[in-house]
Design an enzyme around this catalytic site. Structure first.
Site: not given
Length: 309
Positions: A9, A32, A95, A118-120, A175
């Site tokens: 993405g 992906d 996630n 990096v995934t939230n 974060h």
């Protein structure tokens, strides 16, 4: 040197583009789940090579992890992004399952890789990745503080009307919009404390702008930002592959540092070829210590919602 980026993405593709343009790695593999998506992004980036003068090879794969074999670094950006009005914490259920799937697939082909998450919600997903992988904590890095610090320096440069490259600043803590802690006391312009150049009100405004930096962009764009996050990830990858040992605030599993243990949260880390090579313990003042304790509690609360099946 080979880097895999899982999730093609906006953030993943930007990260690949920065790595290629800065010649950080010799090969980048984008993966992906969407048919042809990673292949298309990789081809588009490669068609920049003659104009941008880079020799990095960028490849794409639709869920074929065999192409990722023997990667030195694996970046995990997969998952659903925030929409306007959403918090990072609202993403946790979906996630977490995504992170589990990609970690297991990537480890099969690159068991010695260092993982950059990096995934939230980032701190909780970094913890999930650590638990799923069973890796040493130094090899699972959450990139949040790298991005938050870049936003902090941007807002400081705007308020000071000075080049952002002349400014040093750091953000620690979770974060999240309410959990990150811009360390304004330690921020400097060419070695001069910004507290000597800005009023207390101006300093407070910079800190507030930093804390909602991501939400502000989500509101403007209709989705999560990608240029700054992609560049922040690439900077972490650069320090790993080239063993630069840069001091970058990252989310790491604490084992007594800052008086905490059992969670991942943003603190200053020396990043090199082994991953997190050192955790630097700052001497926080009373106000900063209280904010950090509050941030820890908030991250722990979010972690309670984490289930790994």
């Amino acid at each position: 040197m080979k880097v895999t980026i899982i999730g093609a993405g906006n953030v993943g593709a930007t990260c690949a583009d920065v790595i290629a343009n800065r010649r950080i790695a010799s090969e980048v593999v984008l993966v992906d789940i969407a048919e042809g998506y990673a292949e298309g992004k990789a081809m588009d980036i490669m068609q920049c090579a003659s104009n941008s003068k880079f020799d990095t090879i960028v490849k794409g794969s639709t869920n074929d992890y065999s192409l990722t074999a023997n990667s030195e670094v694996v970046v995990v950006t997969s998952g659903i992004p925030r929409k306007p009005g959403m918090t990072r914490e609202e993403l946790i259920g979906t996630n977490a399952s995504v992170v589990k799937s990609v970690m297991e697939s990537a480890l099969k082909y690159s068991p010695n890789a260092i993982f950059v998450i990096v995934t939230n919600p980032l701190d909780t997903m970094t913890l999930a990745a650590l638990k799923i992988s069973g890796l040493d904590r130094k090899k699972v890095i959450g990139m949040g503080g790298a991005l938050d610090s870049s936003r902090f320096k941007y807002f400081l440069s705007q308020k000071l009307n000075k080049p952002v490259g002349d400014i040093e600043g750091m953000v620690i803590g979770g974060h999240g919009d309410t959990t990150m802690i811009p360390l304004i006391r330690l921020a400097t312009y060419k070695g001069i404390p910004v507290s000597e150049l800005l009023t207390e009100a101006e300093q407070e405004e910079v800190c507030k702008s930093t804390m909602v930096g991501g939400a502000t962009l989500t509101k403007l764009l209709g989705t999560s930002a990608w240029y700054a996050p992609g560049a922040a990830v690439a900077n972490v990858v650069d320090s790993i592959l080239n063993d630069f040992k840069k001091l970058i605030p990252c989310s790491v599993y604490l084992q007594g540092e800052y008086g905490q243990e059992g969670l991942c949260i943003g603190v200053p880390c020396v990043i090199g070829k082994e991953g997190i090579e050192e955790i630097v313990e700052l001497k926080l003042n009373e106000e900063e210590s209280q904010k950090f304790a509050d941030s820890v509690n908030a991250v722990r609360d979010t972690n309670k919602e984490l289930t790994i099946e």
